[in-house]
Every structure is written in structure tokens, then in C-alpha cells.
Design a protein around this motif. Structure first.
Motif, PDB file in Angstrom:
ATOM      1  N   ILE A   1      13.743   1.853  17.556  1.00 31.93           N
ATOM      2  CA  ILE A   1      13.966   1.589  18.980  1.00 31.93           C
ATOM      3  C   ILE A   1      13.318   0.274  19.377  1.00 31.93           C
ATOM      4  CG2 ILE A   1      13.349   2.335  21.320  1.00 31.93           C
ATOM      5  CD1 ILE A   1      13.704   5.230  20.355  1.00 31.93           C
ATOM      6  N   LEU A   2      12.082   0.057  18.924  1.00 33.76           N
ATOM      7  CA  LEU A   2      11.373  -1.167  19.283  1.00 33.76           C
ATOM      8  C   LEU A   2      11.929  -2.385  18.555  1.00 33.76           C
ATOM      9  CD1 LEU A   2       9.030  -2.689  20.631  1.00 33.76           C
ATOM     10  CD2 LEU A   2       7.601  -2.036  18.682  1.00 33.76           C
ATOM     11  N   MET A   3      12.029  -2.326  17.222  1.00 37.29           N
ATOM     12  CA  MET A   3      12.315  -3.523  16.447  1.00 37.29           C
ATOM     13  C   MET A   3      13.795  -3.895  16.437  1.00 37.29           C
ATOM     14  SD  MET A   3       9.254  -4.120  15.909  1.00 37.29           S
ATOM     15  CE  MET A   3       9.727  -5.748  15.356  1.00 37.29           C
ATOM     16  N   ARG A   4      14.672  -2.941  16.275  1.00 39.26           N
ATOM     17  CA  ARG A   4      16.093  -3.272  16.286  1.00 39.26           C
ATOM     18  C   ARG A   4      16.665  -3.206  17.710  1.00 39.26           C
ATOM     19  NH1 ARG A   4      13.939  -4.252  11.753  1.00 39.26           N
ATOM     20  NH2 ARG A   4      13.387  -2.052  11.536  1.00 39.26           N
TER      21      ARG A   4
ATOM     22  N   PHE B   1       0.268  -2.145   7.579  1.00 38.01           N
ATOM     23  CA  PHE B   1      -1.106  -2.569   7.310  1.00 38.01           C
ATOM     24  C   PHE B   1      -1.344  -3.023   5.876  1.00 38.01           C
ATOM     25  CE2 PHE B   1      -1.283   0.297  10.902  1.00 38.01           C
ATOM     26  CZ  PHE B   1      -2.178  -0.322  11.771  1.00 38.01           C
ATOM     27  N   ASN B   2      -0.459  -2.664   4.973  1.00 33.28           N
ATOM     28  CA  ASN B   2      -0.693  -2.839   3.543  1.00 33.28           C
ATOM     29  C   ASN B   2       0.253  -3.909   2.995  1.00 33.28           C
ATOM     30  OD1 ASN B   2       0.041  -2.061   0.620  1.00 33.28           O
ATOM     31  ND2 ASN B   2      -1.835  -0.906   0.979  1.00 33.28           N
ATOM     32  N   MET B   3      -0.234  -4.807   2.119  1.00 36.60           N
ATOM     33  CA  MET B   3       0.591  -5.906   1.628  1.00 36.60           C
ATOM     34  C   MET B   3       1.832  -5.413   0.888  1.00 36.60           C
ATOM     35  SD  MET B   3       0.026  -8.959   2.468  1.00 36.60           S
ATOM     36  CE  MET B   3       1.112  -9.699   1.244  1.00 36.60           C
ATOM     37  N   VAL B   4       1.696  -4.359   0.098  1.00 35.99           N
ATOM     38  CA  VAL B   4       2.853  -3.821  -0.612  1.00 35.99           C
ATOM     39  C   VAL B   4       3.887  -3.330   0.381  1.00 35.99           C
ATOM     40  CG1 VAL B   4       3.663  -2.006  -2.177  1.00 35.99           C
ATOM     41  CG2 VAL B   4       1.531  -3.225  -2.673  1.00 35.99           C
ATOM     42  N   GLN B   5       3.427  -2.592   1.396  1.00 39.94           N
ATOM     43  CA  GLN B   5       4.333  -2.107   2.425  1.00 39.94           C
ATOM     44  C   GLN B   5       4.902  -3.253   3.252  1.00 39.94           C
ATOM     45  OE1 GLN B   5       1.423   0.875   4.059  1.00 39.94           O
ATOM     46  NE2 GLN B   5       3.257   2.119   4.177  1.00 39.94           N
ATOM     47  N   THR B   6       4.082  -4.260   3.522  1.00 39.88           N
ATOM     48  CA  THR B   6       4.519  -5.374   4.356  1.00 39.88           C
ATOM     49  C   THR B   6       5.671  -6.128   3.712  1.00 39.88           C
ATOM     50  OG1 THR B   6       2.336  -5.663   5.358  1.00 39.88           O
ATOM     51  CG2 THR B   6       3.805  -7.568   5.391  1.00 39.88           C
ATOM     52  N   LEU B   7       5.561  -6.415   2.421  1.00 39.15           N
ATOM     53  CA  LEU B   7       6.629  -7.138   1.737  1.00 39.15           C
ATOM     54  C   LEU B   7       7.901  -6.293   1.648  1.00 39.15           C
ATOM     55  CD1 LEU B   7       4.520  -8.810  -1.099  1.00 39.15           C
ATOM     56  CD2 LEU B   7       5.491  -9.906   0.934  1.00 39.15           C
ATOM     57  N   SER B   8       7.734  -5.009   1.372  1.00 41.38           N
ATOM     58  CA  SER B   8       8.895  -4.115   1.349  1.00 41.38           C
ATOM     59  C   SER B   8       9.524  -4.007   2.738  1.00 41.38           C
ATOM     60  CB  SER B   8       8.485  -2.722   0.861  1.00 41.38           C
ATOM     61  OG  SER B   8       8.040  -2.762  -0.471  1.00 41.38           O
ATOM     62  N   ALA B   9       8.682  -3.944   3.763  1.00 40.75           N
ATOM     63  CA  ALA B   9       9.175  -3.831   5.130  1.00 40.75           C
ATOM     64  C   ALA B   9       9.932  -5.079   5.555  1.00 40.75           C
ATOM     65  CB  ALA B   9       8.016  -3.566   6.089  1.00 40.75           C
ATOM     66  N   LEU B  10       9.541  -6.234   5.037  1.00 40.83           N
ATOM     67  CA  LEU B  10      10.270  -7.464   5.345  1.00 40.83           C
ATOM     68  C   LEU B  10      11.704  -7.380   4.834  1.00 40.83           C
ATOM     69  CD1 LEU B  10      10.199 -10.352   6.472  1.00 40.83           C
ATOM     70  CD2 LEU B  10       9.420 -11.113   4.220  1.00 40.83           C
ATOM     71  N   VAL B  11      11.864  -6.895   3.613  1.00 40.21           N
ATOM     72  CA  VAL B  11      13.206  -6.705   3.051  1.00 40.21           C
ATOM     73  C   VAL B  11      13.973  -5.682   3.880  1.00 40.21           C
ATOM     74  CG1 VAL B  11      14.513  -5.970   1.022  1.00 40.21           C
ATOM     75  CG2 VAL B  11      12.418  -7.314   0.739  1.00 40.21           C
ATOM     76  N   CYS B  12      13.320  -4.568   4.184  1.00 35.85           N
ATOM     77  CA  CYS B  12      13.956  -3.532   4.999  1.00 35.85           C
ATOM     78  C   CYS B  12      14.357  -4.076   6.363  1.00 35.85           C
ATOM     79  CB  CYS B  12      13.008  -2.347   5.191  1.00 35.85           C
ATOM     80  SG  CYS B  12      12.771  -1.330   3.734  1.00 35.85           S
TER      81      CYS B  12
ATOM     82  N   LEU C   1       8.283  -9.454  12.361  1.00 35.19           N
ATOM     83  CA  LEU C   1       7.444  -8.615  13.234  1.00 35.19           C
ATOM     84  C   LEU C   1       7.381  -7.184  12.710  1.00 35.19           C
ATOM     85  CD1 LEU C   1       8.436  -9.866  16.805  1.00 35.19           C
ATOM     86  CD2 LEU C   1       6.388 -10.422  15.477  1.00 35.19           C
ATOM     87  N   PHE C   2       8.502  -6.686  12.222  1.00 32.74           N
ATOM     88  CA  PHE C   2       8.532  -5.342  11.640  1.00 32.74           C
ATOM     89  C   PHE C   2       7.606  -5.262  10.433  1.00 32.74           C
ATOM     90  CE2 PHE C   2      10.790  -2.378   8.638  1.00 32.74           C
ATOM     91  CZ  PHE C   2      10.491  -1.210   9.319  1.00 32.74           C
ATOM     92  N   ALA C   3       7.631  -6.296   9.600  1.00 35.68           N
ATOM     93  CA  ALA C   3       6.764  -6.321   8.419  1.00 35.68           C
ATOM     94  C   ALA C   3       5.296  -6.344   8.813  1.00 35.68           C
ATOM     95  CB  ALA C   3       7.101  -7.537   7.556  1.00 35.68           C
ATOM     96  N   LEU C   4       4.967  -7.092   9.867  1.00 35.87           N
ATOM     97  CA  LEU C   4       3.573  -7.228  10.287  1.00 35.87           C
ATOM     98  C   LEU C   4       3.003  -5.936  10.868  1.00 35.87           C
ATOM     99  CD1 LEU C   4       3.625 -10.799  11.892  1.00 35.87           C
ATOM    100  CD2 LEU C   4       2.710 -10.122   9.657  1.00 35.87           C
ATOM    101  N   LEU C   5       3.868  -5.009  11.245  1.00 32.64           N
ATOM    102  CA  LEU C   5       3.390  -3.720  11.752  1.00 32.64           C
ATOM    103  C   LEU C   5       2.811  -2.847  10.648  1.00 32.64           C
ATOM    104  CD1 LEU C   5       6.123  -2.600  14.329  1.00 32.64           C
ATOM    105  CD2 LEU C   5       3.806  -3.411  14.818  1.00 32.64           C
TER     106      LEU C   5
ATOM    107  N   TYR D   1       2.483  -2.538  20.846  1.00 32.83           N
ATOM    108  CA  TYR D   1       2.720  -1.360  20.015  1.00 32.83           C
ATOM    109  C   TYR D   1       1.726  -1.296  18.868  1.00 32.83           C
ATOM    110  CZ  TYR D   1       4.817   2.133  17.040  1.00 32.83           C
ATOM    111  OH  TYR D   1       5.008   3.256  16.262  1.00 32.83           O
ATOM    112  N   PHE D   2       1.377  -2.453  18.316  1.00 33.42           N
ATOM    113  CA  PHE D   2       0.348  -2.493  17.271  1.00 33.42           C
ATOM    114  C   PHE D   2      -0.965  -1.927  17.808  1.00 33.42           C
ATOM    115  CE2 PHE D   2      -2.911  -4.614  14.663  1.00 33.42           C
ATOM    116  CZ  PHE D   2      -2.451  -4.289  13.397  1.00 33.42           C
TER     117      PHE D   2
END
Length: 218
Positions: free
Chosen positions: A140-143, A172-183, A166-170, A18-19
Motif C-alpha cells: 500500500i505504501l510503496m507501490r 534492516f539487513n544487507m542481504v534483505q536490502t539487496l533482495s528487496a531492491l530486486v523485488c 525506498l522499499f529496499a531501505l526499509l 513509516y520507518f
């Protein structure tokens, strides 16, 4: 909850594929559609993204035992919980953690703000992309696929952590990645609690809607 079973290797493979799809429609955007003059370029980008993602999901279902069941196990209580999670995300991330992450990674924050400004130039197509299409596909993919499948083979905690990373790694941006990890952790807990893919999609969509309109009009 999904009844399919996958390994960690399989979850990595399909997340990686998907990446590659994301890289592909981004490349088409940069090399083809952004060179067009006229009002339809942004819509071409959106259609390309949706089309390639839809093909990916069709192949995913054809090659695995996973089946998309968005409305299964959806209840009023689950929907209410999903709405509350979306509001929680806004205050926890946009008003809490994100400003801290932005100070830690100023270069990433600059790049993120530039991408937000580009979205504001085409608000309708960007809204569909950011607030509707992307959340549906990602949930659909991650959950549905990753978390649901790993939970049946590795247990809830391992599945939750792997799917969140894996969701966080999708992103591209470090700020988004860390927020996505929490999400990813919260959305995973929501999925485990409710068994409803729709509730996760609803939370993701509503949170993006709130953030999107705050960005445009806040």
C-alpha cells in the motif's frame, strides 16, 4: 492506477515516517513484550505492529489525497502474472541471488538466520506478520502511495527506481536490502503493467509464504 500526485520530498517523508513506525513497534517488542512470560507475547507483538501500521495508513490518507483502492484494476490475467512473479522471486532470489549476497555479507546473513529462527518459535503469529500483514502494508505504501504518486509527477522510470530504493531501505539487513531492491523493481513493473495494488500484494504475500514454508520444512 492511483491518480494522486506526490513529490520526491513527500515520498521520502512518508517512507521515513513509516520507518519510524517500524522502529517504534520494534522498540515496544524489545522493551515490553519480550519480557513477558507466557504464550501471548508474540501475539501482543503482532497486534502492536498491525495497530501502529493501521494508524499510520489512516493518517497518510487523512493528510494526503491518496486513497487505498486495493481491488481496482484487478483482472484474471493480472492475478496469473502475480502468481508467476512470486514463483520467479523464489527461484531468482532464494535459489539464485540470495546465496551470493549471503557470501558477500556473512555478518548480515548470521543476523538474518537468527531472526528466522526466532520466527520459527511462534509459527502462526509469525506467519500472519511476515506473510500477510507486512506485505499488505508495504505494498500500500510503496507501490500504491509512492510509486503511484511519483509516476504522476516524475514519470514511470523515475518512480520505479525511487520506489524500489525506498522499499529496499526499509529492510534492516544487507542481504534483505539487496533482495528487496530486486523485488521492488519487479513489483513496480507489475504495478505499472496491471495498475492493480492487489496483484502486488498477492505476489509479495505468495513469495513470503513460499520462503516461509521452505524455511520451516525445507
Amino acid at each position: 492506477m492511483s491518480d494522486h500526485r506526490i513529490s520526491i520530498k513527500t515520498s521520502l517523508l512518508w517512507t521515513g515516517l513509516y520507518f519510524c513506525v517500524m522502529l517504534l513497534y520494534t522498540a515496544v517488542d524489545l522493551t515490553v513484550w519480550r519480557k513477558l512470560d507466557g504464550p501471548y507475547a508474540e501475539w501482543c507483538i503482532l497486534v502492536t505492529m498491525i495497530a501502529l501500521s493501521a494508524v499510520f495508513l489512516l493518517i497518510l490518507q487523512a493528510k494526503t489525497s491518496f486513497r487505498i483502492k486495493i481491488l481496482e484494476h484487478t483482472t484474471r490475467k493480472g492475478i496469473l502474472l502475480a502468481v508467476l512473479c512470486a514463483v520467479l522471486f523464489y527461484f531468482l532470489l532464494d535459489k539464485g541471488l540470495d546465496p551470493f549476497f549471503e557470501r558477500l555479507f556473512p555478518v548480515s546473513e548470521t543476523a538474518y538466520q537468527e531472526s528466522m529462527l526466532s520466527l520459527a518459535k511462534s509459527p502462526v503469529s509469525s506467519f500472519i506478520h511476515v506473510c500477510l500483514a507486512a506485505p499488505v502494508i508495504e505494498e500500500i505504501l510503496m507501490r500504491g502511495f509512492v510509486l503511484g504518486g511519483l509516476r504522476n509527477t516524475k514519470g514511470g522510470l523515475a518512480a520505479l527506481l525511487i520506489s524500489a530504493v525506498l522499499f529496499a531501505l526499509l529492510h534492516f539487513n544487507m542481504v534483505q536490502t539487496l533482495s528487496a531492491l530486486v523485488c521492488g523493481v519487479v513489483l513496480g513493473l507489475l504495478y505499472i503493467k496491471t495498475g492493480s495494488l492487489f496483484c502486488c500484494i498477492l505476489t509479495h504475500c505468495l513469495y513470503n509464504v513460499i520462503s516461509y514454508f521452505v524455511m520451516l520444512f525445507g
